[in-house]
Structures are given as C-alpha cells and as structure tokens.
Design an enzyme around this catalytic site. Sequence first.
Site, PDB file in Angstrom:
ATOM      1  N   ASN A  73       0.795  -1.081  -0.127  1.00  0.00           N
ATOM      2  CA  ASN A  73      -0.031   0.096  -0.110  1.00  0.00           C
ATOM      3  C   ASN A  73       0.741   1.377   0.085  1.00  0.00           C
ATOM      4  OD1 ASN A  73      -3.101  -0.266   0.252  1.00  0.00           O
ATOM      5  ND2 ASN A  73      -2.189  -1.948   1.293  1.00  0.00           N
ATOM      6  N   HIS A 126      -8.363  -0.470   6.979  1.00  0.00           N
ATOM      7  CA  HIS A 126      -8.492  -1.880   7.574  1.00  0.00           C
ATOM      8  C   HIS A 126      -9.103  -2.957   6.499  1.00  0.00           C
ATOM      9  CE1 HIS A 126      -9.124  -4.561  10.978  1.00  0.00           C
ATOM     10  NE2 HIS A 126     -10.367  -4.847  10.530  1.00  0.00           N
TER      11      HIS A 126
HETATM   12  C1  GAR Z   1      -3.298  -4.326   4.327  1.00  0.00           C
HETATM   13  O1  GAR Z   1      -3.963  -5.272   3.849  1.00  0.00           O
HETATM   14  C2  GAR Z   1      -3.728  -3.435   5.489  1.00  0.00           C
HETATM   15  O2  GAR Z   1      -5.332  -3.490   5.213  1.00  0.00           O
HETATM   16  C3  GAR Z   1      -3.729  -4.265   6.548  1.00  0.00           C
HETATM   17  O3  GAR Z   1      -2.154  -4.841   6.535  1.00  0.00           O
HETATM   18  C4  GAR Z   1      -2.018  -5.060   5.175  1.00  0.00           C
HETATM   19  C5  GAR Z   1      -0.626  -4.514   4.853  1.00  0.00           C
HETATM   20  O4  GAR Z   1      -0.250  -4.939   3.393  1.00  0.00           O
HETATM   21  N1  GAR Z   1      -3.701  -3.697   8.063  1.00  0.00           N
HETATM   22  C6  GAR Z   1      -4.454  -4.199   8.933  1.00  0.00           C
HETATM   23  O5  GAR Z   1      -4.629  -5.332   8.885  1.00  0.00           O
HETATM   24  C7  GAR Z   1      -4.583  -3.148  10.096  1.00  0.00           C
HETATM   25  N2  GAR Z   1      -5.421  -3.814  10.977  1.00  0.00           N
HETATM   26  P1  GAR Z   1       0.888  -3.940   3.005  1.00  0.00           P
HETATM   27  O6  GAR Z   1       1.949  -4.000   3.730  1.00  0.00           O
HETATM   28  O7  GAR Z   1       1.152  -4.818   1.755  1.00  0.00           O
HETATM   29  O8  GAR Z   1       0.371  -2.800   2.423  1.00  0.00           O
END
Ligand code: GAR
Length: 292
Positions: free
Chosen positions: A109, A204
């Site tokens: 992200n 989230h």
């Molecule tokens: C994402 O899916 C985000 O929504 C989640 O962690 C992932 C990070 O992915 N966040 C949570 O679960 C917060 N409660 P990334 O490191 O590839 O961006």
Amino acid sequence: MFEKLKKHWGVDGFNLILILITFACGGSLCGYTARKLLLLINIEKGFIWILVYLLTATIIWPFAVLLVSVPFGQFNFFKGYLNKIKNRIGGQKLPKRSVAIFASGAGSNAEKIIQQMEIAEKAGKGSFKVSLIVCNKPTAGVLSIAANHRIDTLLLEKEQFLNEDGYATELTSRGIEFIVLAGFLWKIPATLIKAFPNNIINIHPALLPKYGGKGMYGDKVHQAVIAAGEKESGISIHYVDEIYDHGNIIFQAKCTVDQNDTPATLAKKIHQLEHQHYPEVIEKLLQMRNSR
Ligand code: GAR
C-alpha cells in the site's frame, strides 16, 4: 455515484447528504435573489435578461452557498470548495501536505501511495508529498521500498513510541502534517493522536465495524470473515482515534467472498481494492484540506 462523491470529497455519507442539501438550497436562494434583483432594474425579458440573470446568479452563488452552509455545519467544506475553484481559475498551485506513512510489513500500500504521488508530481499536480516512512521492524519490506524511492525512514523504538511522546516531537520537527497507516500493527498512542488531531488515517482489510479491534490484522481478519460465512468483505479507510479500528469512516469498498475463497485468495481481492482506492482517497482528502 454517491460512493464516487464521498470519495471525491473525502466525506462520510451523513456529511455528503448535508453538502447536497446545501448545494440545492444555496442554488435556490441564488436563483431567487438574482430574479428579485433583476426586477429592480426592470430589463425586458429576452436574451439580455437571461444573460444578466446568469451573470448575477454566478456572482451571488458563492455567497448563497456559504450562507446556507452555516446552519448545515458545512462552512469549512464550502470554504475549501470555493477556494479550490478560485485557485483553478487563477491557475494557482496548491501547497502539498507533508505525509508520513507508517507500515510494519511488505508495504504494497505504501508503494502505491508513493507511486500516486510520483505520477501526480510529474503532471505538476498532487496534494501531498510522502516525506517519511515510519516502521517498527528493521526487516520490513517497506524499508526497501523507501530506499528505492529515496524517501527518509524512521525506525521506531517501542518504549519511546508507546510510553513517551509517540515520536510526536520528532514528527512535527520534521514538518510532518498528516499520517497514513498502511499495515502498521502497533496501537497509536494517545499522545500522537492529540498531536495530529483528525490527521491520522488507517486502512483496515474488512468492512468495519465488523472484524476490527485488537489482534485483527492481515490474514486473521480474512480467516474470521470466511469462518463467519460472510458473503462479502471489503476495505475501510477511517480516521484513527484512541480505540482500535474505531474512528469515523471516510470510505468503504466491497468485494464478494466466494465459497471457495481462502484467506490468501480473499487477501488478494482486498489488496486489489486497497491499491485501487487508498492512494486516491488520500489525494482527494488532502486536496480538500489544502484548499481550505
Ligand atoms: C493491508 O491489507 C492492510 O489493510 C492491513 O495490512 C495489510 C498491509 O499490507 N492492515 C491491517 O490489518 C490493520 N489492522 P501491505 O504491507 O502490503 O500494504
């Protein structure tokens, strides 16, 4: 259409309704006042009348919507909206907000948000600049992403983050104005929330208020959604307050949960939604803030 507007203006459903009502009432007030004024100067109805009417209405419109926006609690929104129009007409460039992205993991992200910033920058646009990547894990993938894009990093020390000032002094001294959580797993301490009121957002991987709270992150969320037999899941972008996954929701998008979905396949769908929407929501939200 309403979803698009919510995202475009960075507002929730309730405020969107109030904004639309303000537009409608402001427009009627403006039309009514323009007609009354034209009666005073007594022009014959015809082409000139229409021209003068349109001109008068255009001049009155900003004042009419600003007036109506007060009782609906939308003054700040319309002040920003009108400033944006003024800046567009004047060809003025808006300032960019300095953003810190907090991430603990792979950082996909964070990377999409950085890419959005770089594309906008190349086009001479954009409402924010990612100035800092903040991380709590020395091995996290997001640190290589920061290095690839030549963005400064800050590695957090748990004691100072949770029990001292939450790095609020350090972040403000670096000029950070807005914080984006993108897969950051530590709870944000109250001191940091107070130092950045309404200026911390999170994503989230589920449709809050369901499947949020302590311990609900990444695959654990998808496992819970599948175990509960949900037919749909999605993403929630929300302000951060002192309770886990609780602050006001800015934007949500949904996807289906199919019978043969596993936490891994669902995670893939959710990541797609996140990458599609998170950078855009940040861009729009800060565009509105910058023009205020
Ligand atoms: C994402 O899916 C985000 O929504 C989640 O962690 C992932 C990070 O992915 N966040 C949570 O679960 C917060 N409660 P990334 O490191 O590839 O961006």
